[in-house]
Design a protein around this motif. Structure first.
Motif, PDB file in Angstrom:
ATOM      1  N   MET A 140       0.835  -1.198   0.000  1.00 19.57           N
ATOM      2  CA  MET A 140       0.000   0.000   0.000  1.00 19.57           C
ATOM      3  C   MET A 140       0.875   1.256   0.000  1.00 19.57           C
ATOM      4  SD  MET A 140      -3.325  -0.540  -0.081  1.00 19.57           S
ATOM      5  CE  MET A 140      -4.335   0.542   0.931  1.00 19.57           C
ATOM      6  N   PRO A 141       0.335   2.390  -0.475  1.00 21.24           N
ATOM      7  CA  PRO A 141       1.111   3.636  -0.499  1.00 21.24           C
ATOM      8  C   PRO A 141       1.428   4.126   0.904  1.00 21.24           C
ATOM      9  CG  PRO A 141      -1.183   4.061  -1.043  1.00 21.24           C
ATOM     10  CD  PRO A 141      -1.020   2.571  -1.028  1.00 21.24           C
ATOM     11  N   SER A 142       2.536   4.837   1.041  1.00 18.66           N
ATOM     12  CA  SER A 142       2.988   5.275   2.360  1.00 18.66           C
ATOM     13  C   SER A 142       1.979   6.180   3.051  1.00 18.66           C
ATOM     14  CB  SER A 142       4.343   5.975   2.251  1.00 18.66           C
ATOM     15  OG  SER A 142       4.266   7.111   1.408  1.00 18.66           O
ATOM     16  N   GLY A 143       1.149   6.873   2.277  1.00 18.50           N
ATOM     17  CA  GLY A 143       0.124   7.720   2.879  1.00 18.50           C
ATOM     18  C   GLY A 143      -0.891   6.952   3.696  1.00 18.50           C
ATOM     19  N   PHE A 144      -0.930   5.632   3.522  1.00 20.06           N
ATOM     20  CA  PHE A 144      -1.865   4.782   4.255  1.00 20.06           C
ATOM     21  C   PHE A 144      -1.172   3.835   5.231  1.00 20.06           C
ATOM     22  CE2 PHE A 144      -5.458   4.782   0.831  1.00 20.06           C
ATOM     23  CZ  PHE A 144      -5.906   6.001   1.313  1.00 20.06           C
ATOM     24  N   ASN A 145       0.157   3.832   5.282  1.00 17.31           N
ATOM     25  CA  ASN A 145       0.885   2.844   6.079  1.00 17.31           C
ATOM     26  C   ASN A 145       1.330   3.393   7.427  1.00 17.31           C
ATOM     27  OD1 ASN A 145       0.745   0.925   4.032  1.00 17.31           O
ATOM     28  ND2 ASN A 145       2.705   1.537   3.138  1.00 17.31           N
ATOM     29  N   ASN A 146       1.291   2.538   8.426  1.00 21.84           N
ATOM     30  CA  ASN A 146       1.865   2.869   9.721  1.00 21.84           C
ATOM     31  C   ASN A 146       3.380   2.894   9.647  1.00 21.84           C
ATOM     32  OD1 ASN A 146       2.925   1.202  12.454  1.00 21.84           O
ATOM     33  ND2 ASN A 146       1.681   3.018  12.847  1.00 21.84           N
ATOM     34  N   ASN A 147       3.961   1.939   8.895  1.00 23.08           N
ATOM     35  CA  ASN A 147       5.415   1.820   8.780  1.00 23.08           C
ATOM     36  C   ASN A 147       5.733   1.187   7.427  1.00 23.08           C
ATOM     37  OD1 ASN A 147       8.142   0.944   8.920  1.00 23.08           O
ATOM     38  ND2 ASN A 147       8.039   0.820  11.149  1.00 23.08           N
ATOM     39  N   THR A 148       6.028   2.025   6.439  1.00 18.86           N
ATOM     40  CA  THR A 148       6.212   1.530   5.078  1.00 18.86           C
ATOM     41  C   THR A 148       7.413   0.592   4.942  1.00 18.86           C
ATOM     42  OG1 THR A 148       5.068   3.439   4.141  1.00 18.86           O
ATOM     43  CG2 THR A 148       6.563   2.233   2.670  1.00 18.86           C
ATOM     44  N   PRO A 149       8.577   0.875   5.503  1.00 27.64           N
ATOM     45  CA  PRO A 149       9.680  -0.091   5.412  1.00 27.64           C
ATOM     46  C   PRO A 149       9.303  -1.442   6.013  1.00 27.64           C
ATOM     47  CG  PRO A 149      10.525   2.051   6.069  1.00 27.64           C
ATOM     48  CD  PRO A 149       9.032   2.145   6.126  1.00 27.64           C
ATOM     49  N   ALA A 150       8.568  -1.429   7.123  1.00 29.83           N
ATOM     50  CA  ALA A 150       8.135  -2.685   7.731  1.00 29.83           C
ATOM     51  C   ALA A 150       7.161  -3.420   6.821  1.00 29.83           C
ATOM     52  CB  ALA A 150       7.484  -2.415   9.085  1.00 29.83           C
ATOM     53  N   ALA A 151       6.286  -2.691   6.140  1.00 29.70           N
ATOM     54  CA  ALA A 151       5.338  -3.319   5.222  1.00 29.70           C
ATOM     55  C   ALA A 151       6.067  -4.010   4.073  1.00 29.70           C
ATOM     56  CB  ALA A 151       4.368  -2.274   4.675  1.00 29.70           C
TER      57      ALA A 151
END
Length: 243
Positions: free
Chosen positions: A192-203
Motif C-alpha cells: 500500500m502507499p505510504s500515505g496509508f501505512n503505519n510503517n512503510t519499510p516494515a510493510a
C-alpha cells in the motif's frame, strides 16, 4: 464472483472482501464498508444461506474500509469477529496511529479522489467500534469453518495479517499485498502507499512472511485476483517498491 470453488469476491469498487463457503457455514474475510451490509445480505441469500450461517468475520486489519459492517454482523447474525491482537484496540474504537507518509503528494492523482469519494459515500470515514472481539496471533489455525491460518505481516498497520486457506491454495492478503494502488491507480502486486501505512519499510519487509505460504491464488484487499502464485506476487511487489 466465485474466484475459487467456494470463495466469493465481493466489491462495490476500491475495496474487496470475501465470503467463504465451508461445510454449510460461511466465513467472511474483511467487512468492507458499513454501506456494504446490503451486498452481504443479498449474497448470503443468493448462495442459499441465512445470516445465521455466518460463523465468523475475520478482519485482516483495523481500517474503516475493512471493519465496516463487522459490528452489524456480530449483532444481527451472531457472528464472532476476529482480528489480530495488535489491531484490536483500534477495532474497539481507539485512535488510529499516524501514517509514516503524507497524503499531500497524492493530491494530483485522480485515483485518490475516486477512492475517497467511493469510501466516504459508503460510510468509511472512521472505524465503527466492534464491541466484542476475539483475537488471533501469528501462525494460529482458527477454529472456524475452513480452518484458516493467520500470517502476521505488519507495516500497513501493527496487526495487518493475511489469511491462508491451505486446502484451497488461496492466500487472502488484505492490505499486506494489493494489486491496485488506491491512491495512484498503479496495477500489479505492491504494498500500500505510504500515505496509508503505519510503517512503510516494515510493510515492505513483511512481504517475506508471505513467502512461507504456498498458494496458487492471491486475493488482495484492493485490485484484481492474482493467479501467478505467492512467490511471484512477492517478487513483483518488491520490484514495485514504495509509492
Amino acid at each position: 464472483m466465485e474466484v475459487v470453488a467456494g470463495v466469493h469476491r465481493l466489491t462495490k469498487g476500491v475495496v474487496n472482501w470475501y465470503v467463504i463457503e465451508d461445510a454449510g457455514k460461511l466465513v467472511v474475510i474483511d467487512a468492507g464498508t458499513p454501506g456494504d451490509w446490503g451486498l452481504l445480505v443479498e449474497t448470503v441469500g443468493r448462495l442459499g444461506h441465512r445470516l445465521a450461517d455466518i460463523d465468523a468475520v475475520l478482519i485482516t486489519h483495523a481500517h474503516a474500509d475493512h471493519t465496516g459492517f463487522a459490528e452489524q454482523a456480530r449483532t444481527t447474525a451472531g457472528s464472532r469477529v476476529w482480528i489480530h491482537e495488535d489491531d484490536a484496540p483500534v477495532a474497539r474504537g481507539a485512535k488510529q496511529p499516524k501514517t509514516d507518509g503524507r497524503v499531500a503528494p497524492y493530491l494530483v492523482r485522480t485515483e485518490m479522489y475516486r477512492t475517497v469519494f467511493s469510501l466516504v459515500r459508503r460510510g468509511a470515514t472512521k472505524v465503527v467500534p466492534i464491541r466484542e472481539l476475539s483475537t488471533f496471533a501469528d501462525g494460529e489455525v482458527l477454529d472456524v469453518p475452513g480452518h484458516p491460518r493467520v500470517v502476521h505481516a505488519p507495516g500497513h498497520t501493527l496487526g495487518t495479517t493475511a489469511i491462508h486457506l491451505e486446502e484451497r491454495s488461496v492466500l487472502l492478503t488484505g492490505d499486506a499485498l494489493v494489486t491496485r494502488n488506491p491512491l495512484t491507480g498503479r496495477v500489479g502486486p505492491q504494498i500500500m502507499p505510504s500515505g496509508f501505512n503505519n510503517n512503510t519499510p516494515a510493510a515492505l519487509a513483511a512481504l517475506g512472511a508471505l513467502l512461507a505460504v504456498t498458494a496458487d491464488t492471491v486475493l488482495p484487499g484492493h485490485g484484481e485476483p492474482w493467479t501467478g502464485g505467492v512467490s511471484e506476487a512477492v517478487r513483483a511487489a518488491r520490484k514495485a517498491g514504495v509509492s
